[in-house]
Scaffold this motif. Sequence first.
Motif, PDB file in Angstrom:
ATOM      1  N   UNK A 110      48.570 -28.130  15.165  1.00  0.00           N
ATOM      2  CA  UNK A 110      48.686 -28.236  16.621  1.00  0.00           C
ATOM      3  C   UNK A 110      49.224 -26.929  17.219  1.00  0.00           C
ATOM      4  N   UNK A 111      50.224 -26.352  16.574  1.00  0.00           N
ATOM      5  CA  UNK A 111      50.760 -25.075  17.060  1.00  0.00           C
ATOM      6  C   UNK A 111      49.723 -23.957  16.933  1.00  0.00           C
ATOM      7  N   UNK A 112      48.963 -23.974  15.838  1.00  0.00           N
ATOM      8  CA  UNK A 112      47.909 -22.966  15.661  1.00  0.00           C
ATOM      9  C   UNK A 112      46.858 -23.092  16.756  1.00  0.00           C
ATOM     10  N   UNK A 113      46.540 -24.318  17.134  1.00  0.00           N
ATOM     11  CA  UNK A 113      45.572 -24.530  18.212  1.00  0.00           C
ATOM     12  C   UNK A 113      46.106 -23.979  19.537  1.00  0.00           C
ATOM     13  N   UNK A 114      47.397 -24.128  19.764  1.00  0.00           N
ATOM     14  CA  UNK A 114      48.003 -23.539  20.960  1.00  0.00           C
ATOM     15  C   UNK A 114      47.871 -22.019  20.946  1.00  0.00           C
ATOM     16  N   UNK A 115      48.105 -21.442  19.764  1.00  0.00           N
ATOM     17  CA  UNK A 115      47.986 -19.983  19.629  1.00  0.00           C
ATOM     18  C   UNK A 115      46.557 -19.528  19.898  1.00  0.00           C
TER      19      UNK A 115
END
Length: 260
Positions: A110-115
């Motif tokens: 999920x954090x990678x998708x935000x990035x």
Amino acid sequence: MVHLKHVRRDAPWAWLKAGWQDIIRAPRVTVGYGLIFVGAGALIVLGLNAIGFASAVPVALSGFALVAPALAIGIYQVPRAIERGEKPRFRFIISRFPSRLSQIGFLSLLLLMLFLLWVRIAQFLLVALAPDTPLLPGPFLEYALSDPAGLSLMVIGTAIGAVLAAVAFSMSALAFPMLVDQDVDAVTALVASFKAVIGQPFVMLTWAWLIAFMMAAGSAVFLIGLAVTFPWVALATWHAYRDFSPEAAPSASSSASPSA
């Protein structure tokens, strides 16, 4: 349902103090862990410079701040070892894997998708607002600070980046330490983080500003400062988790007694 303890308004300063004490107890382990990511960041910066995309370095560094909570899970083994009365060692980081790796992986994704969303937004803003932006660091900075299009790019990009950073912080404030320490799922850990941010906004806003300042200060000194500030923030985050002491309440189905 997740229950949290109420913390003092000045708690973030206590978390930083406790995190610093952990660094003092295990300097080689904690700073060594930080140096690994400093080296990775330096390679990324050098690579962007080599291919002529030095202007993308700020985006990459801000992206690091978005995914940094996921990269910090190893350092949580240091305060856990101290709590058990053990001497922290680097082998604890690479050998004591959390039991909820799949849930940690899901939250990390999920954090990678935000990035990746931030990267796409930055690309769109560059093309839409300032297509003539020079890509070399010096000319880019001059253009961004003097040209109206460059100023618009900086203001809008910073505002959007701040929103994404706030979302990432709300998602991960307590989630990763909780997944390392407790047998819970990612949704429960996310609820704990959001509940802490919503329930005590002054405390968590103070904590978010302190994190942003420390990460920016660490990045400013040719990234070298991150060798200390990154593990320091991670260790302080562990103590924030301990302070809130999130506890998942049993569901109604699991708590109900079996019928006779």
